[in-house]
Design an enzyme around this catalytic site. Structure first.
Site, PDB file in Angstrom:
ATOM      1  N   ARG A 140     148.608  26.774 -35.481  1.00 25.67           N
ATOM      2  CA  ARG A 140     149.353  26.460 -36.698  1.00 25.67           C
ATOM      3  C   ARG A 140     150.771  27.000 -36.550  1.00 25.67           C
ATOM      4  NH1 ARG A 140     146.709  30.945 -37.325  1.00 25.67           N
ATOM      5  NH2 ARG A 140     144.737  29.839 -37.287  1.00 25.67           N
ATOM      6  N   ASP A 160     155.526  35.914 -27.270  1.00 25.59           N
ATOM      7  CA  ASP A 160     156.543  36.984 -27.154  1.00 25.59           C
ATOM      8  C   ASP A 160     155.909  38.372 -27.023  1.00 25.59           C
ATOM      9  OD1 ASP A 160     155.699  36.820 -29.800  1.00 25.59           O
ATOM     10  OD2 ASP A 160     157.694  36.811 -30.691  1.00 25.59           O
ATOM     11  N   SER A 205     156.452  31.447 -29.341  1.00 22.51           N
ATOM     12  CA  SER A 205     155.909  32.565 -30.132  1.00 22.51           C
ATOM     13  C   SER A 205     155.182  32.114 -31.395  1.00 22.51           C
ATOM     14  CB  SER A 205     157.045  33.514 -30.493  1.00 22.51           C
ATOM     15  OG  SER A 205     157.728  33.860 -29.319  1.00 22.51           O
TER      16      SER A 205
HETATM   17  C1  BGC Z   1     153.512  34.264 -34.486  1.00 22.22           C
HETATM   18  C2  BGC Z   1     153.221  35.045 -33.227  1.00 22.22           C
HETATM   19  C3  BGC Z   1     154.442  35.841 -32.813  1.00 22.22           C
HETATM   20  C4  BGC Z   1     154.969  36.660 -33.977  1.00 22.22           C
HETATM   21  C5  BGC Z   1     156.228  37.415 -33.622  1.00 22.22           C
HETATM   22  C6  BGC Z   1     154.062  35.167 -35.560  1.00 22.22           C
HETATM   23  O1  BGC Z   1     154.418  34.428 -36.684  1.00 22.22           O
HETATM   24  O2  BGC Z   1     152.344  33.635 -34.951  1.00 22.22           O
HETATM   25  O3  BGC Z   1     152.840  34.180 -32.174  1.00 22.22           O
HETATM   26  O4  BGC Z   1     154.087  36.692 -31.753  1.00 22.22           O
HETATM   27  O5  BGC Z   1     155.235  35.834 -35.074  1.00 22.22           O
HETATM   28  O6  BGC Z   1     157.240  36.557 -33.202  1.00 22.22           O
END
Ligand code: BGC
Length: 504
Positions: free
Chosen positions: A172, A210, A157
């Site tokens: 990142r 996610d 995620s």
């Molecule tokens: C991430 C996402 C993720 C979201 C919720 C963010 O910090 O960059 O990829 O979907 O958090 O978990």
């Protein structure tokens, strides 16, 4: 009256006994944190443009990542899959069997704590830990079994550029992760190497966000589902686009009508600081984070930051010669960065007593601070302001996707600790959607709204398994766009769908 405008706090508790210096501060905080309807609309209008920009060749600060998840499930997917969820707090491994009966599945799962040191450790430590957890899971659930490779959906995620569904270059780290040597690289090869070293019968089939998992898991049983959202430690959403509306993929000559799930990564919205009403506290959060300048939107609304915003305000007020809360008290515990989490704010907002006695006790037990009644009133109002701002700003992202796609009605599947546990978050978000989308009176209460945000099915478990199933189904059908090595996937023991697609 819209919930964002200046109004008395949610409880009857009286501000009558609050001295003028504290009242002045409460008014100042209301000016800083309340986001009125007009501002929500302005933010949403800008948001729509930024979503478009992210899909364009030139790109923008919202990544709008193509995920190569190219279909909704029809409910008749079958087979057994592993799902690995590398969230912020826990690591979860699941084995999911999608059953013949429409939308049914069995699941077994194990959770492993994600040690805090791992988040700032080395890449080797991370991948070894992840592979060790998978190994433990397989040894426990399949002792001495000689199995063929099991297809795995890996919920990772974080923002990743995917040229293929079974690959992903980490753009990142977010959510406080800061592991050297991973950003800018494909995360799949080191993961696969750690799996191979342990000889595990696993074939990574899909790298999943996610939000995409949440959308697909929710769509498994609800055909109105069009968006998947996470309001948790981080914040983000995914929705189904059509390839013809993704200019940055035009060179691939994909059929313009083919669906493509887009992981927006809209936590990065307004990194340029054009429209979000940032407070001095938001600026400090950003400066002191491991990635200053990144995730501007997320840092104002996600669970990781809510407690810290609250803490920064209180420390500031303690130092402010014009009001001086907690005068003469040792605020050592409060001085520690990130010592308060979103659960701390939830507890304050949930205090059912008029005299805020629970809040009084929490401050005394957790922080060693004895609060006066007026201080408690200020504390409660501040928690409400921060929690309400988070819910209202969150709705701008959902509204922007709906506006961009001209969806007047749809279901949104939502997951994450803030959505599930933070008091009033759902209602405050629904009210904000009503204000932004100009719904008539009677709407904006959640249930039955034109755009309804509903608790999602398990995205990083069932969702990831379904995406693996959909990928295998495409490989079998010879639809190999965005699959790096379709032949390798065909060695996974799997049962393709036995029934025809449903009515989506
Ligand atoms: C991430 C996402 C993720 C979201 C919720 C963010 O910090 O960059 O990829 O979907 O958090 O978990």
């Amino acid at each position: 009256m819209p919930s964002g405008s200046r109004r008395p706090p949610s409880r009857k508790g009286s501000m009558a006994d609050v001295p003028k210096d504290l009242l002045d501060q409460i008014n100042r905080l209301e000016d800083l944190f309340i986001v009125p309807t007009e501002k929500l609309k302005e933010i949403t209008t800008h948001f729509v443009k930024e979503l478009e920009k992210g899909l364009s060749v030139q790109g923008g600060s919202i990544p709008m990542n193509a995920t190569w998840c190219m279909a909704f499930p029809d409910g008749y997917e079958t087979g057994t899959y592993l799902a690995l969820d590398m969230g912020g707090t826990n690591l979860r491994v699941c084995e999911i069997t999608l059953l013949e009966e429409k939308g049914e599945f069995d699941i077994i799962q194990s959770k492993y704590r994600m040690p805090e040191e791992l988040k700032t450790g080395t890449a080797d430590e991370l991948w070894n830990y992840v592979a060790d957890c998978l190994q433990q899971f397989i040894e426990y659930h399949h002792p001495n079994e000689d199995m063929g490779p099991m297809p795995l959906g890996f919920t990772f995620s974080y923002p990743a550029t995917q040229e293929y569904i079974d690959h992903g270059i980490l753009q990142r780290w977010t959510k406080g992760f800061d592991i050297d040597g991973v950003e800018g690289k494909d995360v799949v090869p080191p993961f696969e190497a750690a799996i191979a070293e342990r000889n595990l019968p696993i074939k990574l089939t899909a790298l999943v966000n996610d939000t995409t998992g949440t959308m697909i898991a929710s769509a498994y049983t609800d055909t109105e589902m069009k968006i998947g959202c996470i309001f948790g430690t981080g914040c983000n959403a995914a929705y189904m686009e059509n390839c013809g509306s993704i200019p940055k993929l035009a060179h691939l000559n994909l059929d313009p009508d083919l669906p493509m799930a887009i992981n927006c990564e809209y936590g990065a919205f307004d990194n340029e600081h054009v429209v979000l009403p940032r407070t001095p506290y938001d600026i400090i959060i950003d400066k002191e984070s491991p990635r200053p300048g990144q995730q501007a939107f997320e840092k104002m609304i996600a669970g990781l930051y809510l407690g810290e915003i609250f803490r920064l305000v209180l420390v500031d007020l303690h130092q402010n010669p014009d009001c001086k809360i907690f005068e003469g008290q040792d605020i050592k515990a409060l001085n520690k960065a990130y010592s308060l989490d979103a659960g701390f704010l939830s507890a304050i907002e949930e205090d059912p007593f008029e005299n805020l006695s629970e809040t009084h006790d929490i401050f005394s037990k957790q922080l060693g601070i004895t609060c006066s009644r007026p201080e408690l009133e200020l504390i409660r109002r501040l928690a409400e302001l921060i929690g309400t701002r988070a819910a209202r700003l969150s709705s701008c992202g959902v509204a922007a996707i709906c506006k961009k796609k001209n969806w007047e009605t749809c279901h949104v599947g939502a997951d994450g600790s803030v959505f599930n546990k933070y008091p009033h978050f759902k209602l405050r978000g629904a009210q904000a959607l009503k204000e932004i989308l100009d719904w008539p009176a009677g709407k904006g209460k959640g249930r039955g709204d034109p755009v309804e945000i509903l608790p999602a099915e398990d995205g990083s478990g069932v969702g990831a398994a379904l995406i693996a199933a959909l990928t295998l189904k495409r490989a079998v059908a010879g639809q190999v766009a965005g699959i790096r090595n379709p032949e390798a996937l065909l060695n996974c023991p799997m049962k393709p769908s036995t029934k025809e697609a449903g009515d989506r």
